[in-house]
Design a protein around this motif. Structure first.
Motif, PDB file in Angstrom:
ATOM      1  N   UNK A  58       0.795  -1.229   0.000  1.00 51.88           N
ATOM      2  CA  UNK A  58       0.000   0.000   0.000  1.00 51.88           C
ATOM      3  C   UNK A  58       0.831   1.284   0.000  1.00 51.88           C
ATOM      4  N   UNK A  59       2.126   1.173   0.215  1.00 53.11           N
ATOM      5  CA  UNK A  59       2.977   2.353   0.137  1.00 53.11           C
ATOM      6  C   UNK A  59       2.917   2.973  -1.260  1.00 53.11           C
ATOM      7  N   UNK A  60       2.531   2.171  -2.240  1.00 48.22           N
ATOM      8  CA  UNK A  60       2.406   2.649  -3.616  1.00 48.22           C
ATOM      9  C   UNK A  60       1.506   3.881  -3.681  1.00 48.22           C
ATOM     10  N   UNK A  61       0.475   3.909  -2.850  1.00 46.00           N
ATOM     11  CA  UNK A  61      -0.470   5.030  -2.847  1.00 46.00           C
ATOM     12  C   UNK A  61       0.214   6.320  -2.370  1.00 46.00           C
ATOM     13  N   UNK A  62       1.331   6.196  -1.703  1.00 47.36           N
ATOM     14  CA  UNK A  62       2.058   7.369  -1.198  1.00 47.36           C
ATOM     15  C   UNK A  62       3.016   7.958  -2.235  1.00 47.36           C
ATOM     16  N   UNK A  63       3.289   7.231  -3.303  1.00 42.42           N
ATOM     17  CA  UNK A  63       4.267   7.678  -4.300  1.00 42.42           C
ATOM     18  C   UNK A  63       3.659   8.699  -5.258  1.00 42.42           C
ATOM     19  N   UNK A  64       4.521   9.436  -5.901  1.00 44.37           N
ATOM     20  CA  UNK A  64       4.099  10.394  -6.916  1.00 44.37           C
ATOM     21  C   UNK A  64       3.687   9.636  -8.176  1.00 44.37           C
ATOM     22  N   UNK A  65       2.489   9.918  -8.646  1.00 50.67           N
ATOM     23  CA  UNK A  65       2.037   9.255  -9.871  1.00 50.67           C
ATOM     24  C   UNK A  65       2.839   9.735 -11.069  1.00 50.67           C
ATOM     25  N   UNK A  66       3.195  11.028 -11.087  1.00 51.72           N
ATOM     26  CA  UNK A  66       3.922  11.588 -12.224  1.00 51.72           C
ATOM     27  C   UNK A  66       5.400  11.231 -12.212  1.00 51.72           C
ATOM     28  N   UNK A  67       6.016  11.231 -11.035  1.00 55.47           N
ATOM     29  CA  UNK A  67       7.468  11.076 -10.954  1.00 55.47           C
ATOM     30  C   UNK A  67       7.942   9.656 -10.688  1.00 55.47           C
ATOM     31  N   UNK A 118       8.885  -3.218  -8.070  1.00 54.90           N
ATOM     32  CA  UNK A 118       9.707  -2.213  -8.748  1.00 54.90           C
ATOM     33  C   UNK A 118       9.332  -0.800  -8.322  1.00 54.90           C
ATOM     34  N   UNK A 119       8.064  -0.585  -8.044  1.00 55.67           N
ATOM     35  CA  UNK A 119       7.635   0.747  -7.617  1.00 55.67           C
ATOM     36  C   UNK A 119       8.210   1.108  -6.246  1.00 55.67           C
ATOM     37  N   UNK A 120       8.514   0.114  -5.445  1.00 55.12           N
ATOM     38  CA  UNK A 120       9.038   0.387  -4.104  1.00 55.12           C
ATOM     39  C   UNK A 120      10.553   0.580  -4.081  1.00 55.12           C
ATOM     40  N   UNK A 121      11.236   0.198  -5.167  1.00 59.40           N
ATOM     41  CA  UNK A 121      12.698   0.373  -5.215  1.00 59.40           C
ATOM     42  C   UNK A 121      13.068   1.848  -5.184  1.00 59.40           C
ATOM     43  N   UNK A 122      14.192   2.144  -4.562  1.00 57.62           N
ATOM     44  CA  UNK A 122      14.743   3.498  -4.663  1.00 57.62           C
ATOM     45  C   UNK A 122      15.111   3.748  -6.122  1.00 57.62           C
ATOM     46  N   UNK A 123      15.320   4.989  -6.472  1.00 62.30           N
ATOM     47  CA  UNK A 123      15.698   5.320  -7.846  1.00 62.30           C
ATOM     48  C   UNK A 123      16.974   4.582  -8.249  1.00 62.30           C
ATOM     49  N   UNK A 124      17.946   4.571  -7.359  1.00 61.79           N
ATOM     50  CA  UNK A 124      19.227   3.906  -7.639  1.00 61.79           C
ATOM     51  C   UNK A 124      19.035   2.408  -7.902  1.00 61.79           C
ATOM     52  N   UNK A 125      18.249   1.757  -7.055  1.00 63.58           N
ATOM     53  CA  UNK A 125      18.014   0.320  -7.235  1.00 63.58           C
ATOM     54  C   UNK A 125      17.170   0.038  -8.473  1.00 63.58           C
TER      55      UNK A 125
END
Length: 184
Positions: free
Chosen positions: A107-116, A147-154
């Protein structure tokens, strides 16, 4: 929590006791850090706002038990605005074809930026699927939520680099969509 979100504790003793009681009744383990984040989330909104968000998730086919499970896993899923929740669920379910179970599991996915984050990474998934590099779609949908939960680097290391040989233009595609999201 006191250092990061002091407002959580700036309330009357009765209100705080009620909030703690409500979170406890939800079955969230008080020995886990999530318990404090659940208190913070529950304290940050009115009962009517909570009820409206529960109703919104239910419109997307979630049961009350699934909503509570998602909330227990990541209380932030109830702190996102109703517009953001709607936009993310619409994109993931209707555009990407995800089953709600993937979102409930992460559910952390809901906290992410949809655009970024969500759209650029999902476009990478679609591109890989079109190239036939994804394998079984069920496994791939589960992998997408990871994949959505990975940091940008990972994400760059474990996804973009992984498919570099089969899809050398993948990095350019991803960077293009990130630049659009960042207004460049």
């Amino acid at each position: 929590m006191l250092a990061q979100q002091p407002r959580t504790f700036f309330t009357s003793a009765d209100r705080f006791k009620t909030v703690v009681g409500n979170v406890t009744k939800m079955g969230i383990d008080p020995s886990k850090a999530r318990f404090l984040w659940a208190i913070h989330a529950f304290r940050a909104m009115s009962k009517s706002t909570w009820d409206k968000k529960v109703e919104l998730y239910m419109k997307w086919g979630w049961s009350k038990d699934e909503i509570l499970l998602a909330f227990e896993r990541n209380p932030g899923c109830m702190m996102a605005s109703m517009d953001k929740i709607t936009r993310i669920l619409d994109f993931l379910v209707n555009t990407m074809g995800w089953d709600k179970s993937y979102i409930i599991q992460s559910p952390i996915i809901v906290c992410y930026s949809i655009e970024k984050r969500i759209i650029p990474r999902c476009l990478v998934y679609k591109y890989l699927a079109e190239k036939g590099l994804t394998g079984d779609i069920e496994d791939f949908c589960f992998t997408q939520s990871q994949w959505l939960t990975y940091s940008e680097k990972l994400f760059l290391k474990w996804v973009v680099k992984k498919y570099e040989a089969e899809a050398p233009e993948l990095l350019k595609l991803y960077e293009k969509h990130m630049n659009v999201a960042n207004g460049l």
